[in-house]
Scaffold this motif. Structure first.
Motif, PDB file in Angstrom:
ATOM      1  N   UNK A 243      -0.441 -16.752  12.931  1.00 15.37           N
ATOM      2  CA  UNK A 243      -0.527 -15.588  13.821  1.00 15.37           C
ATOM      3  C   UNK A 243      -1.760 -14.726  13.539  1.00 15.37           C
ATOM      4  N   UNK A 244      -2.193 -14.053  14.597  1.00 17.37           N
ATOM      5  CA  UNK A 244      -3.212 -13.004  14.495  1.00 17.37           C
ATOM      6  C   UNK A 244      -2.569 -11.748  15.074  1.00 17.37           C
ATOM      7  N   UNK A 245      -2.146 -10.834  14.219  1.00 17.74           N
ATOM      8  CA  UNK A 245      -1.427  -9.649  14.684  1.00 17.74           C
ATOM      9  C   UNK A 245      -2.396  -8.646  15.299  1.00 17.74           C
ATOM     10  N   UNK A 246      -1.985  -8.058  16.390  1.00 18.49           N
ATOM     11  CA  UNK A 246      -2.844  -7.143  17.143  1.00 18.49           C
ATOM     12  C   UNK A 246      -2.536  -5.679  16.860  1.00 18.49           C
ATOM     13  N   UNK A 247      -1.838  -5.431  15.777  1.00 21.98           N
ATOM     14  CA  UNK A 247      -1.485  -4.065  15.389  1.00 21.98           C
ATOM     15  C   UNK A 247      -1.420  -4.017  13.873  1.00 21.98           C
ATOM     16  N   UNK A 248      -1.510  -2.849  13.281  1.00 24.70           N
ATOM     17  CA  UNK A 248      -1.476  -2.748  11.818  1.00 24.70           C
ATOM     18  C   UNK A 248      -0.112  -3.115  11.268  1.00 24.70           C
ATOM     19  N   UNK A 249      -0.104  -3.631  10.058  1.00 21.76           N
ATOM     20  CA  UNK A 249       1.138  -3.967   9.371  1.00 21.76           C
ATOM     21  C   UNK A 249       1.130  -3.272   8.013  1.00 21.76           C
ATOM     22  N   UNK A 250       2.160  -2.506   7.732  1.00 27.88           N
ATOM     23  CA  UNK A 250       2.246  -1.786   6.476  1.00 27.88           C
ATOM     24  C   UNK A 250       2.905  -0.432   6.675  1.00 27.88           C
ATOM     25  N   UNK A 251       3.207   0.217   5.570  1.00 31.82           N
ATOM     26  CA  UNK A 251       3.912   1.497   5.582  1.00 31.82           C
ATOM     27  C   UNK A 251       2.928   2.645   5.447  1.00 31.82           C
ATOM     28  N   UNK A 252       3.197   3.739   6.179  1.00 31.13           N
ATOM     29  CA  UNK A 252       2.372   4.928   5.994  1.00 31.13           C
ATOM     30  C   UNK A 252       3.052   5.858   4.991  1.00 31.13           C
ATOM     31  N   UNK A 253       2.406   6.989   4.711  1.00 34.39           N
ATOM     32  CA  UNK A 253       2.907   7.893   3.686  1.00 34.39           C
ATOM     33  C   UNK A 253       4.213   8.567   4.071  1.00 34.39           C
ATOM     34  N   UNK A 254       4.579   8.495   5.352  1.00 38.68           N
ATOM     35  CA  UNK A 254       5.841   9.082   5.815  1.00 38.68           C
ATOM     36  C   UNK A 254       6.982   8.066   5.869  1.00 38.68           C
ATOM     37  N   UNK A 255       6.707   6.851   5.389  1.00 36.95           N
ATOM     38  CA  UNK A 255       7.746   5.826   5.407  1.00 36.95           C
ATOM     39  C   UNK A 255       7.942   5.184   6.755  1.00 36.95           C
ATOM     40  N   UNK A 256       6.925   5.229   7.604  1.00 35.27           N
ATOM     41  CA  UNK A 256       6.994   4.598   8.928  1.00 35.27           C
ATOM     42  C   UNK A 256       6.245   3.274   8.856  1.00 35.27           C
ATOM     43  N   UNK A 257       6.901   2.192   9.301  1.00 35.76           N
ATOM     44  CA  UNK A 257       6.274   0.877   9.235  1.00 35.76           C
ATOM     45  C   UNK A 257       5.441   0.616  10.479  1.00 35.76           C
TER      46      UNK A 257
END
Length: 372
Positions: A243-257
């Motif tokens: 796959x080539x994902x077209x959006x970021x993957x990972x958690x931000x500092x507010x706990x939003x994936x």
């Protein structure tokens, strides 16, 4: 253009085992009897949209197969670099990336010569999707586009950069309104309402390898349709997809994936983030929602400075204490029961001895001993 794509998908995903028979008629037997053929898997795939789709990104052409899936596996491989430090038992790890690989295997059966012909054509089209686009096909140095593919396996493999709203690219239950679907508040019901079947909603990526097995040597064999012409009855496809994902993957500092900015509210201080329901689109209820009847007690515990972990540990400790107390109580009861049984046994033994001592046989025996 979007309407043309939808029409292409609509007719391309229509399964009909008699499509290449004139008038849907099948001529059978030496008497050339005309009959009409119906395949139940056609209706099942068409009604429930249970199929696999591939879209060739450079040309936007697509091909659909019935979902006779024999294997669908995902592998998430985390790449870490490690450094060993003198005197330290464990190395120091530095994260680099997580790579996703998908393997898919499915069968393509043919219920008729018409479907066998169409199946072979669809496999041919998928093989063509593995080749790039050229400005001049006879000039290898003029590659204009790489052969990227969008693959979709129903709700299990799809692009989570939803196309419900091209401007906002939102994924999740806010997309229901854009899709003209009314949210019911029932996660499971709304989940089914979010699913789309069009090939352009497939996950972008590259096909690393594709293996085609025509099964000519097996029991299934092939349809002989003419001189030097045959059509496989049963084709196996196996492929690996990156796959080539077209959006970021990972958690931000507010706990939003994989949070995505909601552009409908503007930017800067007014922007909001929506958690992306990647990769399957499932929205689970928060544990506090599920156990709302305990929310007051939990809130009080949190106000007193306890964390959720503290509350859970306290509950577990209370349960353990209760279990220990119960075990202790049962142990005491068992000891008392055993003691009482022993007492009763001693009483019965004494009664039996008394009966023996007071019996005539015992008196006669003692008299005989005295005479000796």
């Amino acid at each position: 253009m979007a309407e043309d794509k939808d029409l292409y998908d609509f007719f391309g995903s229509d399964f009909n085992s008699t499509k290449y028979f004139e008038g849907d008629k099948v001529v059978v037997g030496p008497a050339q009897k005309v009959t009409y053929f119906v395949d139940g898997s056609d209706a099942y795939a068409n009604l429930n949209k249970l199929f696999i789709s591939f879209q060739h990104v450079p040309t936007e052409k697509s091909v659909f197969f019935k979902a006779f899936i024999t294997a669908f596996n995902e592998a998430y491989n985390c790449d870490w670099s490690s450094e060993t430090v003198y005197g330290r038992a464990d190395p120091i790890y530095m994260f680099k990336q997580t790579q996703r690989k998908i393997t898919l295997a499915f069968k393509i059966p043919a219920a008729s010569t018409s479907e066998a012909y169409e199946n072979l054509g669809k496999v041919q089209q998928l093989v063509q999707f593995l080749y790039p686009s050229y400005s001049e096909v006879d000039n290898a140095t003029t590659i204009s586009q790489s052969p990227l593919v969008r693959m979709k396996v129903m709700n299990l493999l799809r692009n989570t950069n939803d196309r419900f709203n091209e401007m906002d690219k939102n994924y999740g239950y806010s997309a229901l309104e854009s899709a003209d679907v009314t949210a019911t508040g029932d996660e499971l019901v709304d989940y089914s309402g979010l699913q789309t079947w069009q090939s352009h909603d497939g996950l972008l990526g590259v096909i690393d390898n594709l293996a085609v097995n025509h099964n000519l040597e097996g029991d299934d064999g092939a349809f002989v349709v003419g001189s030097n012409a045959l059509l496989p009855k049963f084709i196996d496809l196996n492929l690996t997809f990156s796959p080539i994902h077209e959006h970021p993957l990972g958690w931000d500092e507010n706990g939003i994936f994989a949070g995505d900015e909601d552009r409908t509210t503007g930017t800067g201080a007014s922007k909001t983030l929506q958690q992306r329901l990647w990769p399957y689109g499932v929205k689970l209820k928060d544990p506090l929602e599920l156990y709302s009847e305990n929310s007051t007690a939990i809130d009080e515990a949190l106000l007193l400075g306890s964390s959720n972990t503290d509350v859970r540990e306290a509950s577990e400790a209370a349960i353990a204490n209760a279990a220990a107390a119960e075990a202790g109580l049962l142990s005491g009861l068992r000891a008392k029961i055993t003691e009482r049984k022993l007492e009763k046994a001693a009483e019965k033994a004494a009664e039996a001895a008394t009966e023996v001592f007071e019996s005539e046989e015992y008196a006669a025996a003692m008299a005989a001993l005295e005479d000796l």
